[in-house]
Design an enzyme around this catalytic site. Structure first.
Site, PDB file in Angstrom:
ATOM      1  N   GLY A  93      13.234  72.800  53.013  1.00  0.00           N
ATOM      2  CA  GLY A  93      13.948  72.859  54.292  1.00  0.00           C
ATOM      3  C   GLY A  93      14.466  74.230  54.618  1.00  0.00           C
ATOM      4  O   GLY A  93      15.653  74.417  54.885  1.00  0.00           O
ATOM      5  N   TYR A 139      22.962  58.427  56.877  1.00  0.00           N
ATOM      6  CA  TYR A 139      23.162  59.773  56.340  1.00  0.00           C
ATOM      7  C   TYR A 139      24.138  59.770  55.166  1.00  0.00           C
ATOM      8  O   TYR A 139      23.869  60.354  54.114  1.00  0.00           O
ATOM      9  CB  TYR A 139      23.665  60.690  57.457  1.00  0.00           C
ATOM     10  CG  TYR A 139      23.701  62.153  57.100  1.00  0.00           C
ATOM     11  CD1 TYR A 139      22.517  62.884  56.991  1.00  0.00           C
ATOM     12  CD2 TYR A 139      24.900  62.819  56.900  1.00  0.00           C
ATOM     13  CE1 TYR A 139      22.533  64.237  56.686  1.00  0.00           C
ATOM     14  CE2 TYR A 139      24.941  64.168  56.595  1.00  0.00           C
ATOM     15  CZ  TYR A 139      23.748  64.874  56.489  1.00  0.00           C
ATOM     16  OH  TYR A 139      23.767  66.206  56.178  1.00  0.00           O
TER      17      TYR A 139
END
Length: 247
Positions: free
Chosen positions: A16, A153
């Site tokens: 990422g 999340y």
């Protein structure tokens, strides 16, 4: 701006790395001499100064795609040595708990939790041969506390903290140190894009230090935990949030 730590001859894998904290972490390691292997779901341009001898290899991979993930693991086999692993890639989908779709919940946990688990298993085999290694999992304050519409999340990031502790115990005998970092609100392009000025100011006022973190402040913590100066700190989740979670 960054700690003066030497990462010459070290190879760092960071997932990422196309934007935000991940991008800054990769740049921080590269400036300090590390060879970088980075990932993102979309292609990015990497500008390497001519005077740099260290290398930067970028791999495009969507961790939500099973075939792409398998291809990525095949590429990892050909990389002889990885000294430091930064599991940073993550996604989010905001929705009220009762409205969360099963597919979204599964996808978020796949990318944020299952993928770091799988990548770490592969990389640890290389680290064991060297009897050393550093693994940093990038979690979030929402893995420690939560907020409305963050069920998926928070579940994934809390799981990542638990995984960090378990990994640290199992890998201690190989001198592989595993820690997680839970940033609070960070001043990134994404933050500025999703929050208007009024919303940003409100959040800043909620932080005891009355400001967002700069990416460099997160990077410095990652660099320390990954460096030769960290010889005894393992299995910890370090919250870096300007005091937000202690209120």
């Amino acid at each position: 701006k960054y700690m003066k730590i030497d990462f010459n001859n070290k190879t760092v894998l960071i997932t990422g790395a196309s934007r935000g904290i991940g991008k800054e972490i990769a740049k921080g390691f590269f400036r300090l001499g590390a060879n970088i292997i980075s990932t993102s779901t979309k292609p990015i341009k990497i500008r390497i100064p001519e005077n740099k001898r260290n290398k930067w290899k970028h791999i495009v991979v969507d961790f939500a795609d099973e075939i792409a993930l398998r291809d990525f693991f095949q590429k990892l086999i050909n990389i002889k040595r990885i000294d430091i692993l930064i599991n940073n890639a993550g996604i989010n989908e905001i929705n009220t708990f009762t409205e969360v779709k099963k597919n979204d919940f599964v996808k978020i946990n796949k990318v944020n939790l299952v993928t770091p688990f799988l990548i770490s298993q592969k990389i640890v085999q290389k680290m064991k041969l060297n009897k050393s290694g550093k693994i940093i999992n990038i979690s979030s304050i929402f893995g420690v506390i939560s907020k409305k519409k963050r069920a998926s999340y928070s579940a994934s990031k809390a799981g990542l903290i638990g995984l960090t502790k378990a990994m640290a115990l199992d890998l201690a005998s190989y001198n592989i140190l595993v820690n997680s970092i839970s940033p609070g609100f960070v001043s990134t392009e994404l933050t500025k894009r999703i929050l208007n000025e009024k919303e940003q100011n409100k959040l800043r006022n909620d932080v005891p230090l009355s400001r967002f973190a700069e990416s460099s402040e997160i990077v410095n913590l990652v660099l320390f935990l990954s460096s030769k100066y960290n010889t005894y700190l393992t299995g910890q989740n370090i919250i870096i949030d300007g005091g937000f979670t202690i209120q």
